[in-house]
Motif scaffolding. Structure first.
Motif, PDB file in Angstrom:
ATOM      1  N   GLU A  61      42.189-103.490  13.544  1.00  0.00           N
ATOM      2  CA  GLU A  61      41.614-103.272  12.217  1.00  0.00           C
ATOM      3  C   GLU A  61      41.045-104.569  11.645  1.00  0.00           C
ATOM      4  O   GLU A  61      39.967-104.579  11.044  1.00  0.00           O
ATOM      5  CB  GLU A  61      42.673-102.691  11.280  1.00  0.00           C
ATOM      6  CG  GLU A  61      43.073-101.264  11.614  1.00  0.00           C
ATOM      7  CD  GLU A  61      44.134-100.737  10.675  1.00  0.00           C
ATOM      8  OE1 GLU A  61      44.646-101.536   9.861  1.00  0.00           O
ATOM      9  OE2 GLU A  61      44.449 -99.536  10.747  1.00  0.00           O
ATOM     10  N   LEU A  62      41.766-105.655  11.846  1.00  0.00           N
ATOM     11  CA  LEU A  62      41.288-106.957  11.375  1.00  0.00           C
ATOM     12  C   LEU A  62      39.988-107.330  12.073  1.00  0.00           C
ATOM     13  O   LEU A  62      39.036-107.790  11.435  1.00  0.00           O
ATOM     14  CB  LEU A  62      42.347-108.023  11.617  1.00  0.00           C
ATOM     15  CG  LEU A  62      41.938-109.482  11.316  1.00  0.00           C
ATOM     16  CD1 LEU A  62      41.527-109.629   9.856  1.00  0.00           C
ATOM     17  CD2 LEU A  62      43.056-110.444  11.664  1.00  0.00           C
TER      18      LEU A  62
ATOM     19  N   ARG B 123      37.129-105.401  10.607  1.00  0.00           N
ATOM     20  CA  ARG B 123      36.674-105.914   9.304  1.00  0.00           C
ATOM     21  C   ARG B 123      35.866-107.199   9.460  1.00  0.00           C
ATOM     22  O   ARG B 123      34.858-107.397   8.773  1.00  0.00           O
ATOM     23  CB  ARG B 123      37.884-106.131   8.392  1.00  0.00           C
ATOM     24  CG  ARG B 123      38.453-104.853   7.815  1.00  0.00           C
ATOM     25  CD  ARG B 123      39.473-105.144   6.734  1.00  0.00           C
ATOM     26  NE  ARG B 123      40.745-105.575   7.312  1.00  0.00           N
ATOM     27  CZ  ARG B 123      41.709-104.756   7.675  1.00  0.00           C
ATOM     28  NH1 ARG B 123      41.556-103.453   7.561  1.00  0.00           N
ATOM     29  NH2 ARG B 123      42.843-105.227   8.165  1.00  0.00           N
TER      30      ARG B 123
ATOM     31  N   LEU C 140      32.449-106.267  10.650  1.00  0.00           N
ATOM     32  CA  LEU C 140      31.649-105.747   9.544  1.00  0.00           C
ATOM     33  C   LEU C 140      31.128-106.892   8.673  1.00  0.00           C
ATOM     34  O   LEU C 140      29.951-106.903   8.276  1.00  0.00           O
ATOM     35  CB  LEU C 140      32.485-104.786   8.696  1.00  0.00           C
ATOM     36  CG  LEU C 140      31.796-104.243   7.424  1.00  0.00           C
ATOM     37  CD1 LEU C 140      30.541-103.456   7.789  1.00  0.00           C
ATOM     38  CD2 LEU C 140      32.754-103.392   6.616  1.00  0.00           C
ATOM     39  N   ALA C 141      31.991-107.875   8.393  1.00  0.00           N
ATOM     40  CA  ALA C 141      31.563-109.036   7.616  1.00  0.00           C
ATOM     41  C   ALA C 141      30.461-109.799   8.345  1.00  0.00           C
ATOM     42  O   ALA C 141      29.497-110.268   7.723  1.00  0.00           O
ATOM     43  CB  ALA C 141      32.756-109.950   7.337  1.00  0.00           C
TER      44      ALA C 141
ATOM     45  N   ALA D  52      35.986-113.240   4.409  1.00  0.00           N
ATOM     46  CA  ALA D  52      36.752-112.042   4.728  1.00  0.00           C
ATOM     47  C   ALA D  52      38.107-112.399   5.329  1.00  0.00           C
ATOM     48  O   ALA D  52      39.137-111.801   4.990  1.00  0.00           O
ATOM     49  CB  ALA D  52      35.959-111.152   5.687  1.00  0.00           C
TER      50      ALA D  52
ATOM     51  N   GLU E  85      41.759-111.644   3.809  1.00  0.00           N
ATOM     52  CA  GLU E  85      42.728-110.882   4.612  1.00  0.00           C
ATOM     53  C   GLU E  85      44.053-111.625   4.693  1.00  0.00           C
ATOM     54  O   GLU E  85      45.134-111.038   4.524  1.00  0.00           O
ATOM     55  CB  GLU E  85      42.157-110.651   6.009  1.00  0.00           C
ATOM     56  CG  GLU E  85      43.050-109.866   6.932  1.00  0.00           C
ATOM     57  CD  GLU E  85      43.163-108.405   6.540  1.00  0.00           C
ATOM     58  OE1 GLU E  85      44.256-107.827   6.720  1.00  0.00           O
ATOM     59  OE2 GLU E  85      42.157-107.858   6.053  1.00  0.00           O
TER      60      GLU E  85
ATOM     61  N   VAL F 242      34.952-107.298   1.826  1.00  0.00           N
ATOM     62  CA  VAL F 242      35.349-106.730   3.124  1.00  0.00           C
ATOM     63  C   VAL F 242      36.827-107.013   3.378  1.00  0.00           C
ATOM     64  O   VAL F 242      37.585-106.131   3.805  1.00  0.00           O
ATOM     65  CB  VAL F 242      34.483-107.309   4.252  1.00  0.00           C
ATOM     66  CG1 VAL F 242      35.009-106.852   5.616  1.00  0.00           C
ATOM     67  CG2 VAL F 242      33.031-106.867   4.089  1.00  0.00           C
ATOM     68  N   GLY F 243      37.255-108.250   3.119  1.00  0.00           N
ATOM     69  CA  GLY F 243      38.651-108.596   3.331  1.00  0.00           C
ATOM     70  C   GLY F 243      39.592-107.826   2.434  1.00  0.00           C
ATOM     71  O   GLY F 243      40.746-107.578   2.799  1.00  0.00           O
TER      72      GLY F 243
ATOM     73  N   ARG G   5      39.114-104.724   1.645  1.00  0.00           N
ATOM     74  CA  ARG G   5      38.924-103.319   2.032  1.00  0.00           C
ATOM     75  C   ARG G   5      38.016-102.554   1.080  1.00  0.00           C
ATOM     76  O   ARG G   5      38.018-101.332   1.052  1.00  0.00           O
ATOM     77  CB  ARG G   5      40.247-102.564   2.125  1.00  0.00           C
ATOM     78  CG  ARG G   5      41.062-102.831   3.367  1.00  0.00           C
ATOM     79  CD  ARG G   5      41.859-104.070   3.281  1.00  0.00           C
ATOM     80  NE  ARG G   5      43.017-104.016   4.192  1.00  0.00           N
ATOM     81  CZ  ARG G   5      43.880-105.021   4.324  1.00  0.00           C
ATOM     82  NH1 ARG G   5      43.707-106.131   3.645  1.00  0.00           N
ATOM     83  NH2 ARG G   5      44.886-104.900   5.158  1.00  0.00           N
ATOM     84  N   SER G   6      37.216-103.259   0.304  1.00  0.00           N
ATOM     85  CA  SER G   6      36.246-102.591  -0.579  1.00  0.00           C
ATOM     86  C   SER G   6      34.929-102.474   0.173  1.00  0.00           C
ATOM     87  O   SER G   6      33.946-103.169  -0.122  1.00  0.00           O
ATOM     88  CB  SER G   6      36.084-103.378  -1.884  1.00  0.00           C
ATOM     89  OG  SER G   6      37.295-103.434  -2.594  1.00  0.00           O
ATOM     90  N   TYR G   7      34.891-101.606   1.170  1.00  0.00           N
ATOM     91  CA  TYR G   7      33.738-101.535   2.069  1.00  0.00           C
ATOM     92  C   TYR G   7      32.478-101.031   1.378  1.00  0.00           C
ATOM     93  O   TYR G   7      31.371-101.523   1.637  1.00  0.00           O
ATOM     94  CB  TYR G   7      34.074-100.634   3.264  1.00  0.00           C
ATOM     95  CG  TYR G   7      35.341-101.033   3.977  1.00  0.00           C
ATOM     96  CD1 TYR G   7      35.486-102.309   4.497  1.00  0.00           C
ATOM     97  CD2 TYR G   7      36.393-100.138   4.113  1.00  0.00           C
ATOM     98  CE1 TYR G   7      36.655-102.682   5.147  1.00  0.00           C
ATOM     99  CE2 TYR G   7      37.566-100.507   4.761  1.00  0.00           C
ATOM    100  CZ  TYR G   7      37.699-101.781   5.269  1.00  0.00           C
ATOM    101  OH  TYR G   7      38.854-102.151   5.899  1.00  0.00           O
TER     102      TYR G   7
END
Length: 234
Positions: free
Chosen positions: A16-17, A20, A23-24, A55, A59, A125-126, A128-130
């Motif tokens: 999952e990390l 993310r 994605l960043a 990010a 995290e 992103v870190g 979780r506000s995608y």
């Protein structure tokens, strides 16, 4: 059995990390690619790394806070906002390094603002506000690409005030002719200083009008055989 569950949880967390961070990297890379194509100093790699780093810091901030909640000992609990606050401070210093002042003009403000908002995308992103991260990236691209084109169209027509230092042959009518050329192009002109020498006349003109028109008149004056020098200030 507990060890197997723990190992599976750790593997899921790492995947999952990684997702993310990817994605960043994609969001930061999209903005950075546009900056790279535009020839700006903070390009693809810079924006990508800023977004990924923000990010990851966010995290880690969340994980440190979650770990601290499990501690029952005395003392203050970890604050998830501390690392994010340091991201803002650090990016502020990085952005300040891209702002330059040259010949009375300030450049690099858009680059600094882009770095700042790309860091905010990484923080989103870190955290979780995608949707916020993707939506902000779309707004960034709209501002840089579409609004940038509009700005390039409007800017030459925007009225600005500039000072021109002109040196001509010692003929009084030449300065009047230069002043009249600016006025004929729809600009206001004010003579700030005038110095008459035996070998030449020197004057400083304050011209207010569209940038495009000013440059056109200035180019015409430079081609005049009796104009020795013409320089712009501001």
């Amino acid at each position: 059995m507990d060890l197997g569950f723990s190992a599976a949880w750790v593997e899921t967390f790492q995947l999952e990390l990684l997702g993310r961070l990817l994605l960043a990297a994609v969001l930061g890379g999209i903005v950075g690619f546009e900056r790279e194509v535009s020839g700006k100093p903070a390009g693809l790699r810079t924006n990508l790394l800023i977004c990924v780093g923000s990010a990851l810091f966010t995290e880690l901030s969340v994980e440190i806070t979650e770990f601290g909640k499990g501690s029952s000992g005395p003392g203050p609990r970890p604050d998830p906002g501390r690392i994010a606050a340091q991201i803002v401070t650090g990016i502020g210093f990085l952005g300040a390094g891209t702002i330059l002042r040259s010949h009375g003009r300030i450049t690099g403000l858009t680059t600094a603002a882009t770095i700042w908002v790309v860091a905010a995308v990484g923080v989103a992103v870190g955290a979780r506000s995608y949707a916020a991260a993707v939506g902000t990236t779309a707004l960034i691209m709209f501002s840089l690409v579409l609004l940038g084109r509009m700005e390039r169209y409007v800017s030459p027509r925007r009225r600005v005030s500039r000072r021109y230092a002109i040196e001509v042959d010692p003929e009084p009518e030449l300065l009047a002719e230069a002043e009249e050329k600016f006025r004929a192009a729809g600009m206001s002109v004010r003579i700030e200083s005038l110095e008459k020498r035996p070998e030449c006349f020197q004057a400083t003109l304050n011209v207010s009008g569209p940038v495009q028109g000013q440059e056109r008149v200035a180019d015409g004056l430079l081609r005049h055989p009796s104009v020795r020098k013409l320089s712009r200030h501001g």
